[in-house]
Design a protein around this motif. Structure first.
Motif, PDB file in Angstrom:
ATOM      1  N   ASN A   1      -4.037  10.006  -2.164  1.00 33.17           N
ATOM      2  CA  ASN A   1      -4.416   8.800  -2.888  1.00 33.17           C
ATOM      3  C   ASN A   1      -3.757   7.579  -2.271  1.00 33.17           C
ATOM      4  O   ASN A   1      -2.610   7.639  -1.845  1.00 33.17           O
ATOM      5  CB  ASN A   1      -3.967   8.895  -4.346  1.00 33.17           C
ATOM      6  CG  ASN A   1      -4.956   9.666  -5.185  1.00 33.17           C
ATOM      7  OD1 ASN A   1      -6.154   9.438  -5.084  1.00 33.17           O
ATOM      8  ND2 ASN A   1      -4.455  10.584  -5.989  1.00 33.17           N
ATOM      9  N   THR A   2      -4.495   6.496  -2.263  1.00 28.92           N
ATOM     10  CA  THR A   2      -3.912   5.227  -1.848  1.00 28.92           C
ATOM     11  C   THR A   2      -3.679   4.406  -3.100  1.00 28.92           C
ATOM     12  O   THR A   2      -4.510   4.379  -3.998  1.00 28.92           O
ATOM     13  CB  THR A   2      -4.882   4.485  -0.909  1.00 28.92           C
ATOM     14  OG1 THR A   2      -5.064   5.267   0.254  1.00 28.92           O
ATOM     15  CG2 THR A   2      -4.334   3.133  -0.525  1.00 28.92           C
ATOM     16  N   LEU A   3      -2.531   3.759  -3.149  1.00 29.31           N
ATOM     17  CA  LEU A   3      -2.251   2.871  -4.264  1.00 29.31           C
ATOM     18  C   LEU A   3      -1.976   1.504  -3.666  1.00 29.31           C
ATOM     19  O   LEU A   3      -1.038   1.340  -2.894  1.00 29.31           O
ATOM     20  CB  LEU A   3      -1.042   3.392  -5.048  1.00 29.31           C
ATOM     21  CG  LEU A   3      -0.738   2.707  -6.363  1.00 29.31           C
ATOM     22  CD1 LEU A   3      -0.215   3.712  -7.351  1.00 29.31           C
ATOM     23  CD2 LEU A   3       0.254   1.588  -6.193  1.00 29.31           C
ATOM     24  N   PHE A   4      -2.822   0.555  -3.977  1.00 30.46           N
ATOM     25  CA  PHE A   4      -2.706  -0.764  -3.378  1.00 30.46           C
ATOM     26  C   PHE A   4      -2.457  -1.787  -4.470  1.00 30.46           C
ATOM     27  O   PHE A   4      -3.136  -1.802  -5.493  1.00 30.46           O
ATOM     28  CB  PHE A   4      -3.991  -1.100  -2.620  1.00 30.46           C
ATOM     29  CG  PHE A   4      -3.963  -2.467  -2.010  1.00 30.46           C
ATOM     30  CD1 PHE A   4      -3.383  -2.659  -0.772  1.00 30.46           C
ATOM     31  CD2 PHE A   4      -4.490  -3.552  -2.696  1.00 30.46           C
ATOM     32  CE1 PHE A   4      -3.342  -3.925  -0.217  1.00 30.46           C
ATOM     33  CE2 PHE A   4      -4.443  -4.817  -2.145  1.00 30.46           C
ATOM     34  CZ  PHE A   4      -3.865  -4.998  -0.900  1.00 30.46           C
TER      35      PHE A   4
ATOM     36  N   ILE B   1      -6.362   2.298  -7.141  1.00 27.23           N
ATOM     37  CA  ILE B   1      -5.919   3.661  -6.843  1.00 27.23           C
ATOM     38  C   ILE B   1      -7.133   4.536  -6.544  1.00 27.23           C
ATOM     39  O   ILE B   1      -8.142   4.453  -7.231  1.00 27.23           O
ATOM     40  CB  ILE B   1      -5.156   4.286  -8.027  1.00 27.23           C
ATOM     41  CG1 ILE B   1      -4.009   3.385  -8.457  1.00 27.23           C
ATOM     42  CG2 ILE B   1      -4.618   5.662  -7.665  1.00 27.23           C
ATOM     43  CD1 ILE B   1      -3.238   3.907  -9.644  1.00 27.23           C
ATOM     44  N   GLY B   2      -7.005   5.362  -5.543  1.00 26.43           N
ATOM     45  CA  GLY B   2      -8.073   6.299  -5.259  1.00 26.43           C
ATOM     46  C   GLY B   2      -7.979   6.818  -3.846  1.00 26.43           C
ATOM     47  O   GLY B   2      -7.158   6.361  -3.060  1.00 26.43           O
TER      48      GLY B   2
ATOM     49  N   ALA C   1       0.862  -1.179   0.000  1.00 22.41           N
ATOM     50  CA  ALA C   1       0.000   0.000   0.000  1.00 22.41           C
ATOM     51  C   ALA C   1       0.894   1.224   0.000  1.00 22.41           C
ATOM     52  O   ALA C   1       1.767   1.362   0.843  1.00 22.41           O
ATOM     53  CB  ALA C   1      -0.903   0.014   1.218  1.00 22.41           C
ATOM     54  N   LEU C   2       0.722   2.064  -0.976  1.00 25.53           N
ATOM     55  CA  LEU C   2       1.500   3.310  -1.055  1.00 25.53           C
ATOM     56  C   LEU C   2       0.566   4.482  -0.884  1.00 25.53           C
ATOM     57  O   LEU C   2      -0.621   4.387  -1.145  1.00 25.53           O
ATOM     58  CB  LEU C   2       2.166   3.433  -2.426  1.00 25.53           C
ATOM     59  CG  LEU C   2       3.021   2.317  -2.956  1.00 25.53           C
ATOM     60  CD1 LEU C   2       3.442   2.659  -4.358  1.00 25.53           C
ATOM     61  CD2 LEU C   2       4.224   2.132  -2.083  1.00 25.53           C
ATOM     62  N   LYS C   3       1.148   5.587  -0.455  1.00 26.90           N
ATOM     63  CA  LYS C   3       0.351   6.805  -0.366  1.00 26.90           C
ATOM     64  C   LYS C   3       0.955   7.824  -1.311  1.00 26.90           C
ATOM     65  O   LYS C   3       2.156   8.082  -1.271  1.00 26.90           O
ATOM     66  CB  LYS C   3       0.410   7.369   1.049  1.00 26.90           C
ATOM     67  CG  LYS C   3      -0.298   6.521   2.053  1.00 26.90           C
ATOM     68  CD  LYS C   3      -1.774   6.704   1.970  1.00 26.90           C
ATOM     69  CE  LYS C   3      -2.254   7.681   2.992  1.00 26.90           C
ATOM     70  NZ  LYS C   3      -3.695   7.866   2.903  1.00 26.90           N
ATOM     71  N   HIS C   4       0.144   8.374  -2.159  1.00 24.66           N
ATOM     72  CA  HIS C   4       0.591   9.493  -2.979  1.00 24.66           C
ATOM     73  C   HIS C   4      -0.358  10.632  -2.679  1.00 24.66           C
ATOM     74  O   HIS C   4      -1.516  10.618  -3.094  1.00 24.66           O
ATOM     75  CB  HIS C   4       0.554   9.121  -4.454  1.00 24.66           C
ATOM     76  CG  HIS C   4       0.951  10.256  -5.339  1.00 24.66           C
ATOM     77  ND1 HIS C   4       0.049  10.926  -6.110  1.00 24.66           N
ATOM     78  CD2 HIS C   4       2.141  10.852  -5.537  1.00 24.66           C
ATOM     79  CE1 HIS C   4       0.678  11.893  -6.767  1.00 24.66           C
ATOM     80  NE2 HIS C   4       1.937  11.876  -6.434  1.00 24.66           N
TER      81      HIS C   4
ATOM     82  N   PRO D   1      -9.369   4.283   2.116  1.00 28.16           N
ATOM     83  CA  PRO D   1      -8.452   3.617   3.042  1.00 28.16           C
ATOM     84  C   PRO D   1      -7.847   2.355   2.411  1.00 28.16           C
ATOM     85  O   PRO D   1      -8.497   1.695   1.605  1.00 28.16           O
ATOM     86  CB  PRO D   1      -9.355   3.243   4.223  1.00 28.16           C
ATOM     87  CG  PRO D   1     -10.547   4.104   4.103  1.00 28.16           C
ATOM     88  CD  PRO D   1     -10.730   4.372   2.655  1.00 28.16           C
ATOM     89  N   ALA D   2      -6.622   2.049   2.794  1.00 29.32           N
ATOM     90  CA  ALA D   2      -5.932   0.892   2.227  1.00 29.32           C
ATOM     91  C   ALA D   2      -6.704  -0.399   2.486  1.00 29.32           C
ATOM     92  O   ALA D   2      -6.730  -1.289   1.640  1.00 29.32           O
ATOM     93  CB  ALA D   2      -4.529   0.801   2.809  1.00 29.32           C
TER      94      ALA D   2
END
Lengths: 328, 206
Positions: free
Chosen positions: A293-296, A308-309, A287-290, A312-313
């Motif tokens: 936005n969360t990118l899982f 992506i969106g 799980a990344l945070k940009h 929450p993760a």
């Protein structure tokens, strides 16, 4: 002297009665129209599409710098015009005239698209389509406070199944415009903040709009109608009120494997789901945070699933894990 | 409180009458004594001999306002685990500072090597490409000849992943912009598809 004093006391009684009446009226008036959040959101959507205003605001998000913006809106001859300007760095400007949105951004030639909203930090769907959100979110009127030096009404927006971020929204008591919007994660931590720093409502449209040369705006990009393709997979669990908006197969860059795409939306947030074949398998869930936005990412069978969106993760994980792939 | 009593009170304040009974009443009747107070204040204000600083007793009002304020109930931290599908979720990395720090410590080593050789696109996301073996490799044992090759491999891997993530983020941004494109043909197709999947059939397509 005596009669003068007597007159005074009579006058006092009259003034007092009058004041009481006023007070009573103002109470009943506010009780009738503005004791439910819908009335406030209605006021917001009206203000945001009908008033002439200049608003400065900043956006703060985790792991990111402060982003200051200038936002102008006006109605000229019945047509809505809008200008959003990112004030730091090389800048980013968006101009909307009616249903045409022109983006001016660094490193890409300017372009115009047919759309009735500027995609950016302003939550358009909340401001204009709040009725659409009732299947996913609850609105709660909280109380009044002071924001940006103005009296403000606070509204809490919480998703039905608590699977998405919650929002705290403050609206200007007088005009109904948005003064502050906090995005809050499941633990009550602030993920993103939008705070208005100054606001001017004017009778006449801002001078800026008269300087726009319509003929010099970039041409409208006509995108061929890419019909939806039925994909060999489906999402079996979606948060309450969320639905599939579109799905297709695309290539992100030439000479790359095609990517399968699905967009989900609950009216407040848009979520992208990607399925992709990768040369080497991912060995873990990530799980990344940009910004907010969360990118899982996770591996499903032979495919990498990416969600992506602004969600929450955990929820991204739940969506990705629920994907059912029908073998072809 | 009757109108006549108020009038009597008014004339008493104005010095027009001396009603002993009324004075007694003022000292016992709270409402009347309040009136007495406010009449005096009004008179002072009208004569413009009110003190510079008016010391209204607002404590009672504040207490009442606090009592009337709707209590703000913080939302319960949701338990997504209770949802059927998510029962088997391996506890993820926490979305907090800890996670970010731990990840950046592990990733810093790799990025350090990368930055030596070539410029990187300046994307401000947090890298969590932190597999355990990588971390121990970089931190504990330092660089030796034997280890050059694995690092090389991992580096291109990390770069590949970065590039992929950037592309996806950019695409997500673009798709959001494209969302409101009027595409009639697509809409129809969509509705069918929505019904085809698990979602309840909705007719709220814009």
């Amino acid at each position: 002297m005596k009669s003068q004093l007597r007159n005074k006391s009579n006058r006092l009684t009259i003034v007092k009665t009058f004041l009481w009446l006023m007070l009573c009226f103002s109470f009943t008036a506010s009780a009738n129209s503005f004791n439910n959040p819908q009335a406030w959101l209605q006021k917001l959507s009206q203000a945001v599409s009908e008033r002439n205003f200049n608003v400065s605001f900043v956006v703060l998000s985790q792991n990111a710098d402060v982003e200051p913006y200038l936002w102008r809106h006006a109605v000229i001859d019945g047509v809505e015009v809008e200008h959003l300007n990112m004030l730091n760095g090389p800048g980013r400007e968006v101009v909307r005239i009616g249903d045409r949105v022109s983006y001016f951004e660094p490193y890409t030639p300017p372009y115009t698209m047919r759309s009735s909203e500027i995609n950016g930090p302003i939550p358009y769907q909340l401001m204009r389509d709040y009725e659409n959100l009732s299947s996913s979110y609850n609105f709660v009127l909280v109380g009044r406070t002071r924001i940006s030096g103005r009296a403000a009404q606070q509204i809490r927006i919480v998703s039905h199944d608590k699977s998405r971020y919650a929002y705290n929204l403050w609206l200007d008591q007088e005009s109904g415009l948005m003064l502050k919007l906090d995005t809050i994660d499941l633990n009550g931590q602030v993920v993103e903040q939008l705070q208005v720093t100054s606001m001017q409502l004017t009778e006449v449209p801002d001078d800026y709009f008269s300087r726009i040369e319509l003929s010099r705006l970039p041409k409208v990009v006509e995108l061929g109608t890419t019909a939806d393709t039925r994909l060999g997979w489906q999402i079996n669990w979606l948060p309450a009120g969320m639905r599939v908006v579109k799905q297709n197969v695309r290539q992100l860059a030439p000479n790359e494997r095609p990517i399968e795409y699905m967009m989900l939306s609950d009216g407040m947030v848009d979520i992208s789901v990607y399925l992709q074949q990768l040369p080497n398998e991912l060995n873990q869930r990530t799980a990344l945070k940009h910004q907010s936005n969360t990118l899982f990412t996770m591996q499903r069978d032979s495919l990498a699933v990416t969600v992506i969106g602004k969600l929450p993760a955990k929820t991204a994980d739940a969506i990705a894990s629920s994907i059912g792939i029908t073998p072809r | 409180m009757t109108q006549s009593k108020i009038e009597k009170l008014s004339s008493l304040i104005d010095g027009e009458s001396q009603d002993e009974q009324l004075i007694d009443e003022i000292s016992t009747d709270a409402e009347l004594s309040k009136k007495w107070q406010s009449y005096h204040l009004t008179r002072d204000l009208m004569r413009k001999d009110a003190p510079e600083l008016l010391n209204f007793d607002i404590s009672a009002q504040v207490a009442k306002a606090i009592a009337d304020e709707p209590s703000i109930v913080a939302p319960k931290p949701s338990r997504l685990e209770s949802l059927p599908v998510i029962g088997n979720v391996i506890p993820l990395i926490k979305q907090s500072g800890q996670f970010a720090i731990a990840a950046s410590v592990a990733a810093a080593v790799i990025i350090g090597v990368q930055q030596y050789n070539q410029p990187l696109p300046d994307e401000p996301y947090v890298v969590t490409n932190s597999t355990n073996h990588l971390g121990s490799l970089g931190v504990a044992s330092g660089v030796s000849l034997e280890q050059t090759r694995p690092i090389q491999n991992q580096r291109s891997d990390a770069q590949e992943q970065r590039r992929r993530i950037n592309a996806l983020l950019r695409d997500h941004q673009n798709q959001m912009r494209l969302k409101s494109q009027p595409q009639q043909a697509e809409q129809l197709e969509e509705e069918k598809d929505v019904k085809g999947t698990n979602e309840k059939p909705t007719a709220e397509q814009k």
